[in-house]
Design a protein around this motif. Sequence first.
Motif, PDB file in Angstrom:
ATOM      1  N   ARG A 202      55.161  61.953  45.711  1.00  0.00           N
ATOM      2  CA  ARG A 202      55.960  62.343  46.870  1.00  0.00           C
ATOM      3  C   ARG A 202      57.438  62.080  46.615  1.00  0.00           C
ATOM      4  N   TYR A 203      57.738  60.955  45.995  1.00  0.00           N
ATOM      5  CA  TYR A 203      59.123  60.619  45.684  1.00  0.00           C
ATOM      6  C   TYR A 203      59.711  61.612  44.682  1.00  0.00           C
ATOM      7  N   GLU A 204      58.916  61.980  43.663  1.00  0.00           N
ATOM      8  CA  GLU A 204      59.390  62.935  42.658  1.00  0.00           C
ATOM      9  C   GLU A 204      59.683  64.293  43.294  1.00  0.00           C
ATOM     10  N   GLU A 205      58.884  64.677  44.281  1.00  0.00           N
ATOM     11  CA  GLU A 205      59.056  65.977  44.926  1.00  0.00           C
ATOM     12  C   GLU A 205      60.277  66.006  45.844  1.00  0.00           C
ATOM     13  N   THR A 206      60.524  64.887  46.540  1.00  0.00           N
ATOM     14  CA  THR A 206      61.570  64.873  47.568  1.00  0.00           C
ATOM     15  C   THR A 206      62.826  64.137  47.140  1.00  0.00           C
ATOM     16  N   GLY A 207      62.691  63.189  46.199  1.00  0.00           N
ATOM     17  CA  GLY A 207      63.819  62.350  45.822  1.00  0.00           C
ATOM     18  C   GLY A 207      64.169  61.327  46.876  1.00  0.00           C
ATOM     19  N   GLU A 208      63.267  61.113  47.839  1.00  0.00           N
ATOM     20  CA  GLU A 208      63.544  60.199  48.942  1.00  0.00           C
ATOM     21  C   GLU A 208      62.495  59.091  48.993  1.00  0.00           C
ATOM     22  N   LEU A 209      62.960  57.840  48.955  1.00  0.00           N
ATOM     23  CA  LEU A 209      62.048  56.706  49.089  1.00  0.00           C
ATOM     24  C   LEU A 209      61.377  56.706  50.463  1.00  0.00           C
ATOM     25  N   ALA A 210      62.126  57.138  51.479  1.00  0.00           N
ATOM     26  CA  ALA A 210      61.577  57.155  52.833  1.00  0.00           C
ATOM     27  C   ALA A 210      60.361  58.073  52.936  1.00  0.00           C
TER      28      ALA A 210
END
Length: 220
Positions: A202-210
């Motif tokens: 999920r982080y790789e896809e969005t670039g967001e830790l949140a």
Amino acid sequence: VTPEQVTAFAASKTRSGRTASTAFQSLRLAALDTTFTTARHLGLTGADPTRRLARPARAATTRAGCTPAQLNTIEALVRDYGLRYRAAALVALAVIGASSSEIPMVRIRDIDNESAPAMVRLPGNRRRAARSVPVRGFAAEVIATRCAYLRAHDADDETLLVRPGQHGQEGICWALRELLRRGPDLGAITARSLNACAAAQRYEETGELAAAADLLGSAN
């Protein structure tokens, strides 16, 4: 805010009063780094107390992560075992971010579309918030197959995808271990390992830790 204050915050205890793990300290530092980087880009500050701060060294651990290659092995293992069965649904729910205590609480009514699921509602627990998570690919195929199988055996909307059995959460963990023992080098992988893979993706896809935190229902 000084570098010393940032370091002290990263090492402070969690809300439950526990000492923060090195991984959690690194996550806190990463969040602060993102905050100050964004503030600098917006011209709100010229200072960044997180710059050049060393990340805490991670201690050796026996807990396994889960690599893309291992996920491919797990998928092949589950397909060979049978997509309609309880253990397959267990793996699929862990892959989309359900914890071992949430897995035996997901019901057919929590799936948005039984024949082609895109979202699954996870119930949460005392550490994780209730949430809806995306499901696709292999996990979606397993969940659709499991729902069809259960419906063919007189299931209703309240039917659990994965019945916990007499041992509850412990039984869920045992069933996962028994399935993964069939594959090479998978014995140390847990539901938490699969959750971590889902959050990393999920982080790789969005670039967001949140976004990764939201997937796991983490308030931190």
